[in-house]
Every structure is written in structure tokens, then in C-alpha cells.
Design a protein around this motif. Sequence first.
Motif, PDB file in Angstrom:
ATOM      1  N   ALA A  38      38.464 -14.576  51.619  1.00  0.00           N
ATOM      2  CA  ALA A  38      38.244 -13.128  51.701  1.00  0.00           C
ATOM      3  C   ALA A  38      36.968 -12.728  50.972  1.00  0.00           C
ATOM      4  O   ALA A  38      36.185 -11.904  51.458  1.00  0.00           O
ATOM      5  N   VAL A  39      36.742 -13.327  49.813  1.00  0.00           N
ATOM      6  CA  VAL A  39      35.536 -13.007  49.039  1.00  0.00           C
ATOM      7  C   VAL A  39      34.295 -13.534  49.762  1.00  0.00           C
ATOM      8  O   VAL A  39      33.288 -12.835  49.881  1.00  0.00           O
ATOM      9  N   VAL A  40      34.376 -14.757  50.272  1.00  0.00           N
ATOM     10  CA  VAL A  40      33.242 -15.331  51.011  1.00  0.00           C
ATOM     11  C   VAL A  40      32.907 -14.459  52.224  1.00  0.00           C
ATOM     12  O   VAL A  40      31.741 -14.194  52.506  1.00  0.00           O
ATOM     13  N   ALA A  41      33.929 -13.992  52.927  1.00  0.00           N
ATOM     14  CA  ALA A  41      33.695 -13.118  54.083  1.00  0.00           C
ATOM     15  C   ALA A  41      33.008 -11.819  53.654  1.00  0.00           C
ATOM     16  O   ALA A  41      32.171 -11.280  54.384  1.00  0.00           O
ATOM     17  N   SER A  42      33.321 -11.338  52.459  1.00  0.00           N
ATOM     18  CA  SER A  42      32.722 -10.096  51.962  1.00  0.00           C
ATOM     19  C   SER A  42      31.243 -10.261  51.615  1.00  0.00           C
ATOM     20  O   SER A  42      30.532  -9.271  51.474  1.00  0.00           O
ATOM     21  N   LEU A  43      30.787 -11.501  51.496  1.00  0.00           N
ATOM     22  CA  LEU A  43      29.362 -11.733  51.254  1.00  0.00           C
ATOM     23  C   LEU A  43      28.514 -11.308  52.450  1.00  0.00           C
ATOM     24  O   LEU A  43      27.309 -11.136  52.324  1.00  0.00           O
ATOM     25  N   LYS A  44      29.152 -11.123  53.598  1.00  0.00           N
ATOM     26  CA  LYS A  44      28.443 -10.698  54.813  1.00  0.00           C
ATOM     27  C   LYS A  44      28.666  -9.224  55.120  1.00  0.00           C
ATOM     28  O   LYS A  44      28.263  -8.746  56.178  1.00  0.00           O
ATOM     29  N   ASP A  45      29.329  -8.516  54.219  1.00  0.00           N
ATOM     30  CA  ASP A  45      29.601  -7.095  54.421  1.00  0.00           C
ATOM     31  C   ASP A  45      28.278  -6.337  54.586  1.00  0.00           C
ATOM     32  O   ASP A  45      27.256  -6.707  54.005  1.00  0.00           O
ATOM     33  N   GLY A  46      28.296  -5.287  55.357  1.00  0.00           N
ATOM     34  CA  GLY A  46      27.101  -4.488  55.582  1.00  0.00           C
ATOM     35  C   GLY A  46      26.665  -3.672  54.374  1.00  0.00           C
ATOM     36  O   GLY A  46      25.538  -3.200  54.319  1.00  0.00           O
ATOM     37  N   ASP A  47      27.539  -3.526  53.402  1.00  0.00           N
ATOM     38  CA  ASP A  47      27.228  -2.728  52.226  1.00  0.00           C
ATOM     39  C   ASP A  47      26.785  -3.618  51.063  1.00  0.00           C
ATOM     40  O   ASP A  47      27.469  -4.567  50.697  1.00  0.00           O
ATOM     41  N   ARG A  48      25.659  -3.283  50.488  1.00  0.00           N
ATOM     42  CA  ARG A  48      25.105  -4.058  49.376  1.00  0.00           C
ATOM     43  C   ARG A  48      26.069  -4.158  48.199  1.00  0.00           C
ATOM     44  O   ARG A  48      26.216  -5.218  47.590  1.00  0.00           O
ATOM     45  N   ASP A  49      26.739  -3.057  47.847  1.00  0.00           N
ATOM     46  CA  ASP A  49      27.639  -3.071  46.691  1.00  0.00           C
ATOM     47  C   ASP A  49      28.818  -4.006  46.914  1.00  0.00           C
ATOM     48  O   ASP A  49      29.303  -4.633  45.970  1.00  0.00           O
ATOM     49  N   VAL A  50      29.283  -4.100  48.142  1.00  0.00           N
ATOM     50  CA  VAL A  50      30.383  -5.024  48.453  1.00  0.00           C
ATOM     51  C   VAL A  50      29.887  -6.464  48.313  1.00  0.00           C
ATOM     52  O   VAL A  50      30.575  -7.313  47.734  1.00  0.00           O
ATOM     53  N   ARG A  51      28.684  -6.746  48.814  1.00  0.00           N
ATOM     54  CA  ARG A  51      28.139  -8.108  48.674  1.00  0.00           C
ATOM     55  C   ARG A  51      27.965  -8.462  47.197  1.00  0.00           C
ATOM     56  O   ARG A  51      28.293  -9.567  46.773  1.00  0.00           O
TER      57      ARG A  51
END
Length: 149
Positions: A38-51
Motif C-alpha cells: 500500500a505504501v509503495v503504491a502511494s509512491l505513485k500518487d498524484g499528490d506530492r504530499d502523499v508521495r
Amino acid sequence: SSDLTTLVAALGDHNVRVSALDILCQIADHEDPTAVNAVVASLKDGDRDVRLGALDALPHLISEGNEVSIAAVAECVRDHDANVRESALRKLGQIAAKGDRCAIAAVAVGLADEDVNLRHVALDSLIQLVDESSRLAILAGAAARSEKT
């Protein structure tokens, strides 16, 4: 695994997604593959703060040398956002074992970053990733280069 990844991604507000990553980091077992994915997938999130939140969470969830995580963080050194690139360079120095080729290759990309501060961060991470004799050679080369500029 995909259920948790889908849940984190489905959370609409980026502040909620960042908070979800923080909570996940606190409650998940170390090396829990569902949480790590889940965390690795969030590295591709469109939002900088999420990455950035994902980069902060990852070291708490994995052991040094986790290849999947290292590869995912290595991709972040090419992010369009300088803060994400900086965080990724710092995290590689923390999560990769000395001599890790994937991490060293990614940090080498950072040595050519347009931002001089990121080049310094990349150098610091590279020094963490190499053995003592290589470290001395890198420092000598960096000192010689700085004398020329």
C-alpha cells in the motif's frame, strides 16, 4: 493487499491519505506485505504530499535491503518535484544495504540533478551506500571538483 492499496487510493482528500499512511505505519507489523504494498503504491500518487508521506512511512515498515521498496524509492529520484527527489535520495541511504546496486544507480542519477542541494544530498547518500575505500575516493573526487568551481 490490493484491498488496502485500493482503500488508501480511494480516500479522496490528500490530507486524509497522508494521515492514513501515518496510521498504517504505526499499526502495521514490520514487513507486513499488505502494508508495504500500500505504501509503495502511494509512491505513485498524484499528490506530492502523499508521495512524501509514503517515503517517510516506508523505512518504518521494512528491513534494510527490501528490494521491492528500494526499486520503488529509486524511481522517485526522477520525480518532477524536488522535495520528493530529495526525500527519495535520503531514504535510499537509509533503507538500502551498503553496495546495493539499484540504490547506488538511483543515487548516481541524483548526482546530476539540476538542483545543487540535491546533488549534495545524493553525495551524502552515496557515501552511506559504499564501502570505506570507495567513500574516500568519492570524497577526494568531490573535493577536487569543488576546487575547480
